[in-house]
Design an enzyme around this catalytic site. Structure first.
Site, short mmCIF file in Angstrom:
data_model
loop_
_atom_site.label_atom_id
_atom_site.label_comp_id
_atom_site.label_asym_id
_atom_site.label_seq_id
_atom_site.Cartn_x
_atom_site.Cartn_y
_atom_site.Cartn_z
N SER A 53 60.40 66.53 41.70
CA SER A 53 59.15 66.87 42.02
C SER A 53 59.25 68.47 42.35
CB SER A 53 58.87 66.15 43.58
OG SER A 53 59.42 66.95 44.70
N SER A 75 54.14 69.52 49.22
CA SER A 75 55.38 69.15 49.61
C SER A 75 55.24 68.09 50.86
CB SER A 75 56.26 70.35 50.23
OG SER A 75 57.48 69.90 50.80
N LYS A 132 64.93 69.78 50.70
CA LYS A 132 63.82 70.46 51.23
C LYS A 132 64.82 71.84 51.83
CE LYS A 132 60.71 67.75 50.60
NZ LYS A 132 59.50 67.60 49.78
N SER A 174 58.15 70.24 44.86
CA SER A 174 57.94 70.63 46.25
C SER A 174 58.81 71.84 46.61
CB SER A 174 58.53 69.46 47.41
OG SER A 174 59.80 69.17 47.26
#
Length: 261
Positions: A49, A207, A115, A51
């Site tokens: 993804s 995100s 993250k 994010s």
């Protein structure tokens, strides 16, 4: 036959079996080495993804160091199938603010998320008009050249980009696809519990992270898998890595073997 009436083994047969045994031995040794590396040292991980854009792109393939934070149940392959409850770590080393880390989503303890570590245990975190605030102080951010990306409909666009400097000195780029008016640009005040961390993506308006308490929330230290260290391969979004014939045009050669920060 020899004088006792017994057949002599052919030298060729002995050589064939010796070769097979040696091949099996090498294969088993290679598998054991790979298992040790995968379990204790490094885990490959790909980015599915956006994010963490602009730091990490869809199609990046990373090495994650599992020894950076020590080991928990979630350091083991297929940890979701291990029928034990384990909240501690061995040889633990605390994550640092600014690290990009892979962790198991607390909601199900099986989905891998990646993250950036923003909040440490005890920190107070809040987004105020797009500006990250930590312990009551706005984090320094400097506007730099706009970032070229695509909008929600896949059309090329440019979005605001900033160089953000976290307490402790880690500087990294963030983008604000919706300016400072995105859904998560104004939040409540979060207080990070003991033994937990607050994780956010660098693509602040795209995100799902600790700001969403219902789906991610605070991440227990036990859920950390490892720290992202290096991009070993990168290919344009939408191009399968196995399509070798597309590599010359689609591989992002400049990103190969680059460190992550």
């Amino acid at each position: 036959m020899n004088h006792e009436g017994k057949s002599l083994a052919k030298p060729a047969d002995t050589g064939t079996w010796a070769s097979i045994r040696e091949t099996l031995k090498v294969g088993i040794q290679a598998l054991l080495i790979a298992l040790v590396v995968r379990t204790l040292l490094f885990q490959p991980f790909n980015i599915p993804s956006g994010s963490l854009v602009p730091t990490l792109l869809i199609g990046d393939y990373l090495f994650v160091s599992k020894y950076s934070y020590g080991y928990s149940k979630f350091s083991l392959p297929l940890s979701e199938y291990i029928p034990i409850q384990a909240n501690g770590r061995v040889w633990a080393a605390d994550p640092k603010r600014g690290d990009i880390a892979v962790f198991k989503l607390p909601k199900d303890n099986s989905t891998d998320y990646i993250k950036r570590v923003i909040g440490l245990p005890g920190d107070k975190i809040q987004m105020i008009d797009g500006v990250l605030n930590i312990n009551g102080q706005p984090v320094k951010r400097e506007r730099i050249a706009d970032y070229e990306t695509t909008d929600a409909y896949g059309q090329p666009t440019k979005v605001p980009q900033y160089m953000e400097t976290l307490p402790g000195g880690v500087a990294h780029r963030v983008i604000e696809r919706d300016g400072d008016n995105g859904f998560w640009d104004r939040t409540e005040l979060y207080t990070v519990p003991a033994g937990h961390y607050f994780m956010m993506g660098d693509n602040r308006d795209n995100s799902t992270d600790s700001r969403d308490l219902a789906n991610v929330g605070y991440v227990p230290f036990a859920n950390f898998v490892g720290r992202a260290e290096m991009i070993f391969f990168s290919i344009d979004e939408g191009t399968p890595a196995w399509q070798i014939w597309n590599w010359p045009a689609q591989v992002r050669w400049s990103r190969l073997f680059s460190t992550i920060h």
